[in-house]
Scaffold this motif. Structure first.
Motif, PDB file in Angstrom:
ATOM      1  N   UNK A 133       0.877  -0.897  -0.314  1.00 26.23           N
ATOM      2  CA  UNK A 133       0.488  -0.221  -0.055  1.00 26.23           C
ATOM      3  C   UNK A 133       1.301   1.114   0.041  1.00 26.23           C
ATOM      4  N   UNK A 134       0.284   2.131  -1.024  1.00 26.48           N
ATOM      5  CA  UNK A 134       1.390   3.850  -0.863  1.00 26.48           C
ATOM      6  C   UNK A 134       0.666   4.402   0.164  1.00 26.48           C
ATOM      7  N   UNK A 135      -0.893   4.017   0.640  1.00 24.22           N
ATOM      8  CA  UNK A 135      -1.314   5.218   2.166  1.00 24.22           C
ATOM      9  C   UNK A 135      -0.105   4.833   3.420  1.00 24.22           C
ATOM     10  N   UNK A 136      -0.633   5.399   4.562  1.00 25.42           N
ATOM     11  CA  UNK A 136      -0.445   6.013   5.095  1.00 25.42           C
ATOM     12  C   UNK A 136      -0.712   5.157   6.815  1.00 25.42           C
ATOM     13  N   UNK A 137       0.196   4.348   7.728  1.00 26.36           N
ATOM     14  CA  UNK A 137      -0.980   3.387   8.291  1.00 26.36           C
ATOM     15  C   UNK A 137      -0.282   3.891   9.491  1.00 26.36           C
ATOM     16  N   UNK A 138      -0.226   3.090  10.999  1.00 28.95           N
ATOM     17  CA  UNK A 138      -0.781   3.826  12.054  1.00 28.95           C
ATOM     18  C   UNK A 138      -0.751   3.076  13.249  1.00 28.95           C
ATOM     19  N   UNK A 139       0.014   2.761  14.416  1.00 29.79           N
ATOM     20  CA  UNK A 139       0.753   1.876  14.773  1.00 29.79           C
ATOM     21  C   UNK A 139       0.227   2.277  16.293  1.00 29.79           C
ATOM     22  N   UNK A 140      -0.724   1.208  17.197  1.00 31.46           N
ATOM     23  CA  UNK A 140       0.017   1.809  18.968  1.00 31.46           C
ATOM     24  C   UNK A 140       1.634   1.440  19.438  1.00 31.46           C
ATOM     25  N   UNK A 141       2.345   1.933  20.128  1.00 30.89           N
ATOM     26  CA  UNK A 141       3.504   1.200  20.871  1.00 30.89           C
ATOM     27  C   UNK A 141       3.340   0.929  21.943  1.00 30.89           C
ATOM     28  N   UNK A 185       4.804   2.408   3.995  1.00 32.00           N
ATOM     29  CA  UNK A 185       4.294   0.286   4.556  1.00 32.00           C
ATOM     30  C   UNK A 185       6.099   0.376   5.260  1.00 32.00           C
ATOM     31  N   UNK A 186       7.521   0.885   5.018  1.00 32.21           N
ATOM     32  CA  UNK A 186       8.156   0.137   5.529  1.00 32.21           C
ATOM     33  C   UNK A 186       8.756   0.410   7.050  1.00 32.21           C
ATOM     34  N   UNK A 187       8.240   1.842   7.261  1.00 29.62           N
ATOM     35  CA  UNK A 187       8.344   2.481   8.292  1.00 29.62           C
ATOM     36  C   UNK A 187       7.319   1.331   9.442  1.00 29.62           C
ATOM     37  N   UNK A 188       6.194   1.000   9.014  1.00 33.92           N
ATOM     38  CA  UNK A 188       5.417  -0.185  10.147  1.00 33.92           C
ATOM     39  C   UNK A 188       5.904  -1.500   9.951  1.00 33.92           C
ATOM     40  N   UNK A 189       6.344  -1.649   8.872  1.00 33.44           N
ATOM     41  CA  UNK A 189       6.853  -2.931   9.225  1.00 33.44           C
ATOM     42  C   UNK A 189       8.226  -3.096  10.225  1.00 33.44           C
ATOM     43  N   UNK A 190       8.953  -1.658  10.183  1.00 31.91           N
ATOM     44  CA  UNK A 190      10.406  -1.851  11.069  1.00 31.91           C
ATOM     45  C   UNK A 190       9.659  -1.346  12.394  1.00 31.91           C
ATOM     46  N   UNK A 191       8.405  -0.535  12.644  1.00 30.63           N
ATOM     47  CA  UNK A 191       7.902  -0.392  14.197  1.00 30.63           C
ATOM     48  C   UNK A 191       8.171  -2.255  14.452  1.00 30.63           C
ATOM     49  N   UNK A 226      -8.266  -0.529   8.865  1.00 27.85           N
ATOM     50  CA  UNK A 226      -8.292   0.717   8.433  1.00 27.85           C
ATOM     51  C   UNK A 226      -7.946   0.840   7.126  1.00 27.85           C
ATOM     52  N   UNK A 227      -6.209  -0.298   7.138  1.00 21.34           N
ATOM     53  CA  UNK A 227      -6.071   0.404   5.069  1.00 21.34           C
ATOM     54  C   UNK A 227      -6.428  -1.530   5.175  1.00 21.34           C
ATOM     55  N   UNK A 228      -7.491  -1.887   4.424  1.00 16.74           N
ATOM     56  CA  UNK A 228      -7.617  -3.088   4.364  1.00 16.74           C
ATOM     57  C   UNK A 228      -6.699  -3.548   3.285  1.00 16.74           C
ATOM     58  N   UNK A 229      -6.591  -2.956   2.230  1.00 16.74           N
ATOM     59  CA  UNK A 229      -5.388  -3.678   0.945  1.00 16.74           C
ATOM     60  C   UNK A 229      -4.834  -4.233   1.573  1.00 16.74           C
TER      61      UNK A 229
END
Length: 589
Positions: A133-141, A185-191, A226-229
């Protein structure tokens, strides 16, 4: 009266010592269980009270059944006190655990899958590469603190320890999290990888509560669409963490049960309490990750737990989340207890029962909100359904496969299921029923799932197994009538490449020439071939595999092959130099 002389009785101390010892009964290793009731037989020698009497023995047996619920206040903390009480002990590694072997390993070879079963690891990279995906993602740390360290066993009262544990777990809900927004997406994978590493470090440093918080947090991420794809890739990343958690817990319990010098306060009740407590405070996915640990509870622990998980998944409202939960249960089930196929089969039939939810109003509203088309949405299900069907169909009797095929046939909007069936079922089963599958493909709704994808899946099976000879030409005609109408050059060549092998395998140069001419017709406009070199190379490679006579090759078409630089080691195919034969929709006999 004659005097009577008394002599002391001769004593055999070694034999008496053996007779006073505990009786030893041989126990098969497969019957051993650390939580099983322990029976002790005690033989006691008593001195005879009458003349001429010999020593007699009496046996007393005691059997105590562990109660995992009543042991909460016995002063033992199953999450961290074991390691804290024996800091000098070296932790058990995976290789050490493997050297001792799992319970009952070697007893039943049917408990293991064979090399013919494609492992999940082979699918992981493909899913991550496909669902992006090219959309922005979010995550709770989770913002960790030192509160996760357990207090000293000697200085802590039982009530204080229980209160501390509850406060630490409540801390997860009271602002100890930080939400990161607008992640690539890459930042999400890193987290996610950071969370996985944090889990290992927390476990190694005896911060078991912190480790549990990370697992709970990750499990909750699987309910977010939220980012279903991107959901299939998120599922792969999160379940990597859950797999790590399940492995760490299993290794720890195995170590505690197999150590001949048990840790202080260690008991069967403690192990049972440990598993029970973690299953209570974790989510469904993380409890599934602990499935292997259920073998420490009872002999039928896993057999009793899998149906319960299957029933729990029925309560998940989002069909996409539910199908991946079923896929995860099937994956862990095949790793831990593949012989329990009947329990895993229920996941597939539950999927059929809820399949209509995919086309329900709630899903349609979600797709409108996220601007996702229904064909794209349906492809998100493919990895999960493929895996479920692979598990269910593995070494399954033909009667079960036929029943599953008929159930899919009778279900409306079944293109998605039909595609997964052709992917997962044995190629021989598909090939002998290829005409039936073509009939089902023709009845599918084109708007929901493109038919060229279905014919692509059928072609993969027919490349591995041969259909009846009399059906081969009609099969090729029906398939190519659909393939030649595909407008997208990329979609066209992806499907045509698959059927080139079927054509080369069963037909002559005339039919192959017709296929090549149709490929040229589709790939020449706007130089579309420049974006499809890998597929075109595969086409040429398949032709060279089945036709070794170069005179035959060059009588088909004139191939102008130009090698690119040796550094790239690629073959560049110049389609403009191909001789074009008028395309035909049907092939002659």
């Amino acid at each position: 009266m004659a005097a009577v002389q008394w002599h002391s009785r001769a004593r055999r101390y070694e034999s008496e010592l053996q007779s006073c010892g505990l009786e030893v009964a041989p126990v098969e290793f497969s019957d051993y269980h650390p939580l099983k009731s322990i029976t002790v037989t005690d033989s006691k020698s008593r001195k005879g009270a009458r003349k001429g009497s010999t020593s007699s023995s009496s046996s007393s047996s005691s059997s105590v059944a562990p109660d995992p619920l009543s042991s909460m206040l016995d002063g033992t903390d199953p999450l961290s006190m074991f390691a804290a009480a024996s800091a000098s002990e070296s932790p058990l590694t995976l290789s050490q655990s493997s050297s001792t072997g799992d319970l009952g390993r070697g007893k039943r070879r049917e408990d293991e899958v064979g090399v013919d079963f494609e492992p999940w690891s082979s699918k992981r990279g493909e899913i991550l590469a496909r669902f992006t995906t090219t959309e922005k993602l979010s995550i709770n740390l989770f913002m960790g603190s030192d509160k996760g360290k357990a207090p000293s066993l000697a200085s802590s009262a039982v009530s204080e320890k229980v209160r501390t544990r509850l406060e630490e777990l409540d801390d997860l809900e009271e602002g100890s999290q930080r939400e990161l927004l607008n992640l690539s997406q890459q930042d999400y994978v890193n987290r996610i990888e950071e969370l996985n590493q944090s889990l290992k470090e927390a476990w190694a440093s005896d911060q078991k509560v912190k480790a549990l918080k990370i697992v709970i947090q990750c499990s909750k991420l699987l309910s977010d669409t939220a980012v279903i794809q991107f959901y299939p890739s998120k599922f792969v990343l999160i379940t990597d963490i859950l797999d790590t958690f399940g492995r760490l817990v299993y290794e720890r319990i195995w170590f505690m049960c197999s150590d001949p010098r048990p840790l202080p306060g260690m008991s069967c009740v403690s192990v049972c309490h440990c598993i029970y407590l973690m299953s209570l405070i974790t989510c469904l996915h993380s409890e599934v990750a602990l499935l292997k640990c259920n073998r420490f509870l009872t002999k039928c622990g896993i057999q009793e737990t899998v149906p319960r998980f299957t029933a729990m998944i029925r309560g998940i409202g989002d069909p996409l989340v539910a199908v991946y939960a079923r896929a995860y249960l099937c994956r862990i089930g095949m790793e831990v207890a593949p012989h329990l196929k009947d329990s895993l089969n229920k996941n597939f039939f539950d999927l059929l029962g809820t399949f209509r939810q995919i086309h329900g109003d709630s899903v349609q509203n979600q797709l409108v909100l996220q601007r996702v088309e229904i064909p794209v949405y349906l492809t998100l299900y493919s990895p999960a359904i493929h895996w479920i069907l692979q598990c269910v169909s593995y070494r399954a009797p033909e009667a079960l496969l036929t029943e599953m095929m008929e159930r899919c046939k009778n279900l409306g909007n079944n293109a998605l299921l039909l595609n997964s069936v052709m992917w997962a079922f044995r190629a021989e089963f598909i090939a002998t029923r290829a005409t039936d599958f073509i009939g089902m493909i023709k009845d599918c709704d084109e708007a929901g799932f493109p038919k060229h994808l279905l014919f692509g899946s059928l072609g993969r099976s027919l490349a591995c197994a041969d259909p009846p000879e009399a059906e081969r030409l009609p099969i090729l005609n029906e398939a190519w009538k659909v393939i030649t109408k595909v407008r997208s050059p990329q979609d066209y060549i992806n499907c045509a490449e698959i059927w080139v092998e079927f054509t080369c395998r069963h037909f002559t140069k005339r039919e192959v020439n017709t296929v090549l001419s149709d490929i040229i017709k589709h790939m020449t406009p706007d130089r579309a071939f420049e974006d499809t070199y890998p597929q075109l190379q595969s086409v040429i490679r398949k032709i060279l595999t089945y036709f070794h006579d170069f005179s035959v090759l060059f009588s088909m078409v004139r191939l102008d092959l130009t090698f690119s630089s040796l550094k790239q080691s690629l073959v560049r195919i110049d389609l403009t130099s191909f001789s074009v034969i008028p395309p035909q929709e049907r092939f002659s006999g």
